[in-house]
Design a protein around this motif. Structure first.
Motif, PDB file in Angstrom:
ATOM      1  N   VAL A  85       0.841  -1.198   0.000  1.00 55.09           N
ATOM      2  CA  VAL A  85       0.000   0.000   0.000  1.00 55.09           C
ATOM      3  C   VAL A  85       0.879   1.251   0.000  1.00 55.09           C
ATOM      4  O   VAL A  85       0.574   2.241  -0.685  1.00 55.09           O
ATOM      5  CB  VAL A  85      -0.946   0.007   1.218  1.00 55.09           C
ATOM      6  N   GLY A  86       1.965   1.193   0.768  1.00 60.69           N
ATOM      7  CA  GLY A  86       2.902   2.317   0.765  1.00 60.69           C
ATOM      8  C   GLY A  86       3.498   2.555  -0.614  1.00 60.69           C
ATOM      9  O   GLY A  86       3.616   3.703  -1.063  1.00 60.69           O
ATOM     10  N   MET A  87       3.854   1.482  -1.308  1.00 57.56           N
ATOM     11  CA  MET A  87       4.428   1.612  -2.663  1.00 57.56           C
ATOM     12  C   MET A  87       3.416   2.205  -3.627  1.00 57.56           C
ATOM     13  O   MET A  87       3.757   3.055  -4.466  1.00 57.56           O
ATOM     14  CB  MET A  87       4.886   0.244  -3.152  1.00 57.56           C
ATOM     15  N   LEU A  88       2.145   1.757  -3.524  1.00 52.56           N
ATOM     16  CA  LEU A  88       1.104   2.293  -4.412  1.00 52.56           C
ATOM     17  C   LEU A  88       0.848   3.761  -4.136  1.00 52.56           C
ATOM     18  O   LEU A  88       0.627   4.559  -5.058  1.00 52.56           O
ATOM     19  CB  LEU A  88      -0.184   1.488  -4.234  1.00 52.56           C
ATOM     20  N   ALA A  89       0.897   4.146  -2.854  1.00 50.27           N
ATOM     21  CA  ALA A  89       0.724   5.563  -2.497  1.00 50.27           C
ATOM     22  C   ALA A  89       1.882   6.398  -3.027  1.00 50.27           C
ATOM     23  O   ALA A  89       1.684   7.505  -3.541  1.00 50.27           O
ATOM     24  CB  ALA A  89       0.607   5.698  -0.980  1.00 50.27           C
TER      25      ALA A  89
ATOM     26  N   GLU B 101       1.134   9.510   2.850  1.00 47.76           N
ATOM     27  CA  GLU B 101       0.446   8.228   3.009  1.00 47.76           C
ATOM     28  C   GLU B 101       1.436   7.070   2.895  1.00 47.76           C
ATOM     29  O   GLU B 101       1.368   6.094   3.658  1.00 47.76           O
ATOM     30  CB  GLU B 101      -0.642   8.092   1.945  1.00 47.76           C
ATOM     31  N   ALA B 102       2.347   7.192   1.937  1.00 46.36           N
ATOM     32  CA  ALA B 102       3.348   6.143   1.761  1.00 46.36           C
ATOM     33  C   ALA B 102       4.198   5.993   3.021  1.00 46.36           C
ATOM     34  O   ALA B 102       4.443   4.873   3.494  1.00 46.36           O
ATOM     35  CB  ALA B 102       4.235   6.464   0.564  1.00 46.36           C
ATOM     36  N   ALA B 103       4.649   7.122   3.563  1.00 42.22           N
ATOM     37  CA  ALA B 103       5.490   7.082   4.771  1.00 42.22           C
ATOM     38  C   ALA B 103       4.732   6.462   5.946  1.00 42.22           C
ATOM     39  O   ALA B 103       5.306   5.710   6.749  1.00 42.22           O
ATOM     40  CB  ALA B 103       5.962   8.488   5.119  1.00 42.22           C
ATOM     41  N   ARG B 104       3.431   6.779   6.031  1.00 45.01           N
ATOM     42  CA  ARG B 104       2.640   6.238   7.144  1.00 45.01           C
ATOM     43  C   ARG B 104       2.608   4.716   7.102  1.00 45.01           C
ATOM     44  O   ARG B 104       2.813   4.044   8.112  1.00 45.01           O
ATOM     45  CB  ARG B 104       1.216   6.796   7.084  1.00 45.01           C
ATOM     46  N   TRP B 105       2.357   4.172   5.906  1.00 49.08           N
ATOM     47  CA  TRP B 105       2.258   2.720   5.796  1.00 49.08           C
ATOM     48  C   TRP B 105       3.619   2.052   5.938  1.00 49.08           C
ATOM     49  O   TRP B 105       3.734   0.982   6.559  1.00 49.08           O
ATOM     50  CB  TRP B 105       1.611   2.325   4.477  1.00 49.08           C
TER      51      TRP B 105
ATOM     52  N   ASN C  12      12.153   0.764   2.608  1.00 51.69           N
ATOM     53  CA  ASN C  12      11.422   1.727   1.783  1.00 51.69           C
ATOM     54  C   ASN C  12      11.218   3.044   2.501  1.00 51.69           C
ATOM     55  O   ASN C  12      11.249   4.120   1.875  1.00 51.69           O
ATOM     56  CB  ASN C  12      10.075   1.148   1.371  1.00 51.69           C
ATOM     57  N   LEU C  13      10.987   2.995   3.811  1.00 54.39           N
ATOM     58  CA  LEU C  13      10.857   4.232   4.569  1.00 54.39           C
ATOM     59  C   LEU C  13      12.167   5.015   4.518  1.00 54.39           C
ATOM     60  O   LEU C  13      12.165   6.253   4.370  1.00 54.39           O
ATOM     61  CB  LEU C  13      10.481   3.907   6.026  1.00 54.39           C
ATOM     62  N   GLY C  14      13.294   4.286   4.595  1.00 47.92           N
ATOM     63  CA  GLY C  14      14.596   4.940   4.482  1.00 47.92           C
ATOM     64  C   GLY C  14      14.757   5.622   3.138  1.00 47.92           C
ATOM     65  O   GLY C  14      15.237   6.767   3.052  1.00 47.92           O
TER      66      GLY C  14
END
Length: 617
Positions: free
Chosen positions: A508-512, A520-524, A539-541
């Motif tokens: 979901v983060g990648m799709l955001a 939104e991506a960072a949140r997931w 991915n957050l990094g």
């Protein structure tokens, strides 16, 4: 007893052209008794005056007065006073007196003599006497004679005759029973109304979904209402149940209360559950206590559960034992649960066995689980099988796990399918995954949808991946073209992510991120990383590094690399190399080489060699 002559002679006297309203019936059916010109509002003085007037008329030879006076005394319980008047009126051809003389003799224990007078009155046309005579024959096992006289009574419109005939026919399995039960119910007989409602209710349950089934249930409700309004406590209970199922909780509660106050323990128990669901556990406990004290095992179990939730285990155990003593097998099962929660495994096994041997399927499943946890696989399997065959969905699923663990995948799949058909979400997931392995994507999707709809996060994720694989490649968007709406597969990814599925959260983060929604991506990513996902941390990094927060990015890459993520280790090696911390960069490069994959290991090896040369220069 030929003093009354035959039926023709009796009618010739004119006495039976207008039947006396004083006609009574057997002692067992007092509601059939009636008085001439009786006014329920009359006071005792008025009744005394009426009796004196009748007595004077009787002494003067008035046959009707003899009959009425005899009935008045009979109703009062003065059998000695009533008998001579009734015999005199009977000898003069009074049909009502003959019937009431039969009642009197029956009360004295002279059943055969009573039946003789009832026969005389019944032949003369007394429906009440025919009813009493029919009951007399049924009590002696002479059903043909009983049916004959009860039918005579019923066909004359006698309500209790109709009910007794219906009861006899129903006992024999005769389809004509319902006609007479309905006739009695329509004339206000509350037990007939209740039994008619029960028959319609059962028919509606058997034909549920069909038009005639729905119609039967609707008619049953009306008869329950009629019987309940006349004080039938079981009818009030069943009416409450129908209303509760329909969602009319307020009215259901009123009928439960009416029934419970009339002494129906099941209604008191049901009222307790209704109050509990409304959040009023204190009043629920009051009604459960009342029902439990009247021997309702379900209420005793409810009290046990209530006290167990409050931590009062001794009181809970006492009520569970009371439920068991009342014949409710749930009591033993709940005692097993209570002991298991306290770590008293031996006692838990004892109670589970007791309930399981009594046919409690969930106890059999719990016993099997207990045995399996203790390493007794051979002992567990028969109990799982017994519980599953009895309808335990959990047991069917557990058998699937048992056989899958042995490598008997075909047998395991059959049990998974059985549990899945009954709505077990995790079993449906297993079936869906098996179908995916077989290449049957359509069946796989069907089962995954069932499992995902049942709350399985893994099934929602797997379903999303199936749908994701079908999506056509995204077209190249022109500058300024609006982003696309969420697809179904994205919605399933989000469903799984919201249920805590880490890989779904990363996806979901990648799709955001692809949509440009960095927040939104960072949140997931963060949620997945904090739950232990190394891909989420990596991915957050990346996201933080692109936003210019490389120090914080390094923190998340370190977490990912420590969890075995090769790309994160390579990123850290590059970060430390740029900072001039060559030894630390070389250490992370070595780590990336060992973690891989191949492409990462190759790049990390080149970086490591370069850093080594730089350090040795």
């Amino acid at each position: 007893m030929d003093v009354m002559g035959d039926k023709a002679t009796l009618f010739e006297t004119g006495r039976f052209v207008q039947p006396s309203s004083e006609e009574a019936t057997s002692a067992e059916t007092p509601e059939e008794s009636r008085e001439v010109n009786r006014d329920d509002t009359r006071d005792e003085t008025g009744e005394a005056v009426e009796e004196a007037r009748r007595r004077l008329a009787a002494e003067a030879g008035d046959v009707e007065a003899m009959s009425v006076l005899g009935a008045m005394l009979l109703r009062r319980g003065d059998l000695d006073g009533a008998e001579p008047h009734l015999r005199s009126a009977t000898a003069a051809g009074d049909r009502a007196a003959a019937n009431n003389l039969g009642v009197l003799l029956h009360q004295r224990g002279y059943a055969d003599e009573a039946a003789g007078w009832w026969r005389v009155a019944a032949v003369a046309g007394s429906a009440a006497a025919a009813h009493a005579l029919g009951r007399h024959h049924r009590e002696r096992g002479d059903e043909p004679a009983a049916e004959y006289w009860l039918r005579q009574s019923a066909e004359q419109g006698h309500v209790l005759g109709a009910y007794a005939l219906a009861d006899l026919l129903e006992h024999r399995g005769d389809g004509g029973a319902e006609r007479w039960m309905r006739a009695a119910a329509e004339r206000g007989h509350r037990e007939a109304a209740y039994r008619l409602a029960r028959a319609l209710d059962r028919r509606g349950t058997q034909d549920s979904g069909a038009d005639n089934g729905v119609s039967a249930v609707a008619e049953a409700e009306q008869w329950y209402r009629q019987a309940a309004a006349r004080g039938h406590r079981r009818a009030a209970l069943h009416l409450g149940t129908i209303l509760e199922k329909r969602g009319d909780l307020k009215e259901a509660g009123r009928w439960y209360l009416t029934s419970a106050k009339d002494g129906e323990p099941r209604a008191a128990c049901a009222l307790g559950f209704l109050l509990r669901d409304a959040g009023d556990t204190e009043n629920a406990a009051v009604w459960w206590l009342r029902a439990a004290q009247d021997g309702d095992g379900n209420a005793a179990n409810a009290l046990g559960a209530l006290y167990a939730e409050r931590g009062q285990t001794q009181t809970a155990e006492r009520w569970y034992r009371a439920a068991m003593d009342a014949g409710d097998d749930n009591g033993a099962y709940n005692l097993g649960l209570l002991c298991a929660a306290q770590g008293r495994i031996a006692q838990a096994e004892q109670w589970y066995r007791r309930a399981a041997y009594a046919g409690h399927r969930e106890a059999a499943n719990a016993l099997a689980v207990l045995l399996l946890q203790g390493g007794d696989t051979a002992g567990a399997e028969p109990w799982f099988s017994k519980a599953a065959e009895a309808g335990s969905v959990d047991a069917a699923f557990n058998l699937g796990i048992l056989f899958a663990g042995r490598g008997e995948d075909a047998v395991a799949l059959r049990w998974y399918e059985r549990a899945a058909a009954a709505g077990h979400a995790e079993a449906a997931l297993q079936v869906g995954m098996a179908r995916l392995r077989e290449g049957d994507e359509r069946e796989a999707e069907r089962h995954l949808r069932c499992a995902a709809g049942g709350g399985s996060a893994e099934a929602a994720y797997r379903l999303a991946t199936v749908l994701d694989a079908r999506r056509p490649p995204a077209p190249a968007h022109e500058l300024g073209e609006p982003t696309h709406e969420k697809t179904e597969c994205e919605e399933w990814y989000e469903r799984a992510a919201s249920l805590g599925h880490r890989r779904a959260q990363v996806r979901v983060g990648m799709l955001a991120a692809a949509r440009g929604d960095v927040v939104e991506a960072a949140r997931w990513y963060r949620e997945a990383a904090e739950a232990g996902s190394r891909n989420g941390a990596f991915n957050l990094g990346l996201l933080l590094a692109r936003e210019g927060s490389e120090p914080e990015a390094a923190v998340w890459w370190t977490r990912a690399a420590d969890a075995g993520h090769g790309r994160a280790a390579l990123r850290l090696a590059l970060v430390y190399a740029r900072r001039g911390e060559l030894a630390e960069g070389q250490r992370w490069a070595d780590r990336a080489v060992s973690l891989g994959p191949g492409e990462v290991a190759e790049r990390a090896a080149r970086l490591r060699d370069a850093l080594r040369e730089e350090l040795s220069a």
